[in-house]
Design an enzyme around this catalytic site. Structure first.
Site, PDB file in Angstrom:
ATOM      1  N   GLY A  39       0.797  -1.225   0.000  1.00  0.00           N
ATOM      2  CA  GLY A  39       0.000   0.000   0.000  1.00  0.00           C
ATOM      3  C   GLY A  39       0.828   1.273   0.000  1.00  0.00           C
ATOM      4  N   ILE A  40       0.409   2.209   0.825  1.00  0.00           N
ATOM      5  CA  ILE A  40       1.029   3.534   0.859  1.00  0.00           C
ATOM      6  C   ILE A  40       2.491   3.450   1.309  1.00  0.00           C
ATOM      7  CG2 ILE A  40       0.924   5.778   2.029  1.00  0.00           C
ATOM      8  CD1 ILE A  40      -2.177   5.442   2.049  1.00  0.00           C
ATOM      9  N   ASP A  94       7.511  -5.722  14.993  1.00  0.00           N
ATOM     10  CA  ASP A  94       6.161  -5.344  15.398  1.00  0.00           C
ATOM     11  C   ASP A  94       6.325  -4.042  16.174  1.00  0.00           C
ATOM     12  OD1 ASP A  94       3.769  -4.882  16.660  1.00  0.00           O
ATOM     13  OD2 ASP A  94       3.439  -6.973  17.245  1.00  0.00           O
ATOM     14  N   ASN A 150       4.127   5.207   9.107  1.00  0.00           N
ATOM     15  CA  ASN A 150       3.044   4.924   8.168  1.00  0.00           C
ATOM     16  C   ASN A 150       2.167   3.752   8.589  1.00  0.00           C
ATOM     17  OD1 ASN A 150       1.758   4.569   5.298  1.00  0.00           O
ATOM     18  ND2 ASN A 150       2.798   2.625   5.737  1.00  0.00           N
ATOM     19  N   ASN A 205     -20.293  -0.412  20.413  1.00  0.00           N
ATOM     20  CA  ASN A 205     -20.037  -1.844  20.178  1.00  0.00           C
ATOM     21  C   ASN A 205     -18.553  -2.194  20.152  1.00  0.00           C
ATOM     22  OD1 ASN A 205     -22.727  -2.523  20.016  1.00  0.00           O
ATOM     23  ND2 ASN A 205     -22.845  -1.965  17.850  1.00  0.00           N
ATOM     24  N   TYR A 245     -10.045   4.801  15.317  1.00  0.00           N
ATOM     25  CA  TYR A 245      -9.154   5.245  14.233  1.00  0.00           C
ATOM     26  C   TYR A 245      -9.079   6.778  14.206  1.00  0.00           C
ATOM     27  CZ  TYR A 245      -7.301   5.459   9.422  1.00  0.00           C
ATOM     28  OH  TYR A 245      -6.532   5.702   8.311  1.00  0.00           O
ATOM     29  N   LYS A 263      -5.816   9.112  14.704  1.00  0.00           N
ATOM     30  CA  LYS A 263      -5.308   9.950  13.605  1.00  0.00           C
ATOM     31  C   LYS A 263      -5.365  11.435  13.949  1.00  0.00           C
ATOM     32  CE  LYS A 263      -4.072   6.684  10.809  1.00  0.00           C
ATOM     33  NZ  LYS A 263      -2.649   6.478  10.532  1.00  0.00           N
ATOM     34  N   THR A 323      -6.217   1.364  -1.855  1.00  0.00           N
ATOM     35  CA  THR A 323      -5.293   0.388  -1.256  1.00  0.00           C
ATOM     36  C   THR A 323      -6.088  -0.805  -0.734  1.00  0.00           C
ATOM     37  OG1 THR A 323      -5.503   1.227   0.992  1.00  0.00           O
ATOM     38  CG2 THR A 323      -3.785   2.245  -0.376  1.00  0.00           C
TER      39      THR A 323
END
Ligand code: NAD
Length: 444
Positions: free
Chosen positions: A214-215, A257, A284, A295, A350, A354, A385
């Site tokens: 991906g990116i 990791d 990244n 939930n 998320y 971010k 992606t």
């Protein structure tokens, strides 16, 4: 998983698909002008329009000519369509001067070429001396964001706020925004201040986390294009793919990791021992675990915060703690997201992570400045992606179209912005968030 293909965009670009879309008034996303080695900077002549004193107009014309552009003396000096229109409005301080911008700008904008670029130069609002000056400088944002929405055929429009101490530091951001490298950057505002120290001379080393696909893989490729050695980091489970990318870019692979307790010391040790420190750090690697907030269980909440926010914080602390691990002038670039700016249903974890990284780069930037370094964030919009391929069909199709360019970006679009911010050309850009989203409506 391979990146999805925008079948709709391909269908409506030519033949019966184009005719049908035209008849229905449906979106017809243009093929964007992207970087190709050896291609000229622009697709047509540039023109630099001055307003009020226009203190940067002469420098800009000289820089563009030095970069290979054919610079027209005035809009009426050529019949051709413009590859770039630069308006120096940095000295505009009154409503009368603001009103006077329309006359030179409108005819030039009308003649913008396919994939053309408009860059408006403004002042830093906080550096203006009167209420009226602050108001008219802020007005430029409304103008630029509207022109971004009205531009056709893959054209982009951005605002560069030039600080009093910027000097030559304006050149790099200007050249980036007019170039094919900024294909998916539109409707954005970037501030340029005094240049931070030059990076350590000689070969550069960068580390990119999540580089197996991906990116991240695209970032490794674009950084390597300018001769940077890239240490490609990813999970051991991604080993084969990571090795392939590292080989392709002439870099090296490191299985790590980033959430492991020993990751910060292991990374600092590796970079010091093998490369004598690092010049560019790109955080990244990122994950999603989407669920509505009520939930979301403990694991879904903490795993996203751990990978996307805690790991970059800890890795950076680990590098700062080891003398010499971050070389002089080191630049840190963090992947944020427009969802971190706007919030997104089902992405509390998320979006929090971010948004957190935006706070991180602002505070970190001050810390890095002492050693000539800088930190910035890139906030991608919808990018084609594996991450977006996992979205259900309808939200994915909607995600692609709700921006001024009516399509998703490619990983390379984000990579170009990251590489720009990592480059000495961005020496005057620090502590900022550059959106690479085609002027997405989210968080605009
Ligand atoms: N794709 C988009 O539309 C989009 C939009 C906005 C922001 N972003 C951000 O851009 C970045 C890259 O996104 P992508 O779409 O290429 O993602 P991706 O899922 O394709 O790749 C992410 C990579 O990170 C690696 N990774 C995950 N956890 C790791 C860990 N603990 N240690 C080391 N590596 C780990 C994965 O193995 C993978 O190779 C992410 O931070 C993402 O949040 C993506």
């Amino acid at each position: 998983m391979s990146a999805p293909v925008d079948a709709y965009a391909q269908f409506v670009r030519q033949g019966p698909g184009a005719a049908l879309a035209r008849r229905l008034g449906a979106p017809r996303p243009a093929a964007l002008r992207r970087f190709r080695p050896g291609a000229p900077l622009l697709t047509g002549p540039a023109v630099v329009i001055g307003a009020a004193a226009a203190p940067h107009a002469d420098d800009v014309a000289r820089w563009l000519a030095a970069a290979g552009a054919d610079v027209a003396a005035a809009p009426e000096a050529t019949e051709e369509r413009f590859g770039a229109v630069v308006l120096d409005a940095s000295a505009v301080r009154t409503t009368a001067e603001l009103a006077s911008l329309r006359e030179p700008l409108a005819p030039a904008f009308r003649r913008l070429a396919v994939g053309g670029r408009v860059v408006v130069l403004g002042a830093v609002v906080a550096e203006t001396a009167t209420v009226e000056a602050a108001a008219v400088q802020q007005a430029l944002e409304g103008l630029v964001r509207t022109l971004g929405k009205e531009a056709r055929s893959g054209g982009t429009v951005n605002l560069l706020r030039v600080g009093e101490a910027a000097g030559q530091a304006l050149r790099g951001p200007l050249e980036f925004l007019v170039s094919a490298r900024a294909a998916f950057v539109s409707g954005q505002v970037l501030e340029v201040g005094a240049a931070r120290a030059a990076q350590t001379p000689g070969a550069r080393t960068a580390v990119v986390t999540g580089a197996a696909q991906g990116i991240g893989a695209a970032i490794a490729e674009v950084l390597a294009r300018s001769g940077t050695h890239v240490v490609c980091v990813d999970l051991a489970a991604q080993g084969e793919q990571l090795a392939r990318i590292a080989n392709r870019v002439g870099g090296s692979a490191l299985h790590l990791d980033i959430t492991a307790g020993t990751a910060p010391s292991a990374l600092a040790e590796h970079l010091l021992r093998r490369h004598g420190g690092v010049d560019v750090v790109v955080h990244n690697a990122g994950i999603t675990r989407d669920r509505s907030f009520v939930n979301l269980d403990e694991g879904g909440w903490t795993s996203v915060l751990d990978v996307n926010l805690r790991a970059p914080l800890r890795l950076t602390d680990g590098l700062l703690a080891r003398e010499g691990a971050l070389r002089r002038g080191a630049r840190v670039v963090q992947l944020s997201s427009i969802n971190g700016i706007a919030g997104a249903k089902g992405q509390a974890n998320y979006a929090a992570s971010k948004a957190g990284v935006i706070g991180m780069v602002r505070a970190l930037d001050t810390r890095l400045a002492a050693n000539g370094g800088a930190a910035n964030a890139v906030a991608p919009g919808f990018v084609e992606t594996a991450m977006t391929a996992r979205m259900p069909l309808l939200p994915r199709e909607l995600g692609r179209r709700v921006n001024s360019l009516q399509q998703g970006g490619l990983p390379v679009d984000v990579a170009e912005a990251v590489a720009f911010l990592a480059d000495p050309a961005a020496a005057g850009v620090s502590g900022q968030v550059l959106r690479v989203c085609g002027q997405n409506l989210l968080g605009a």
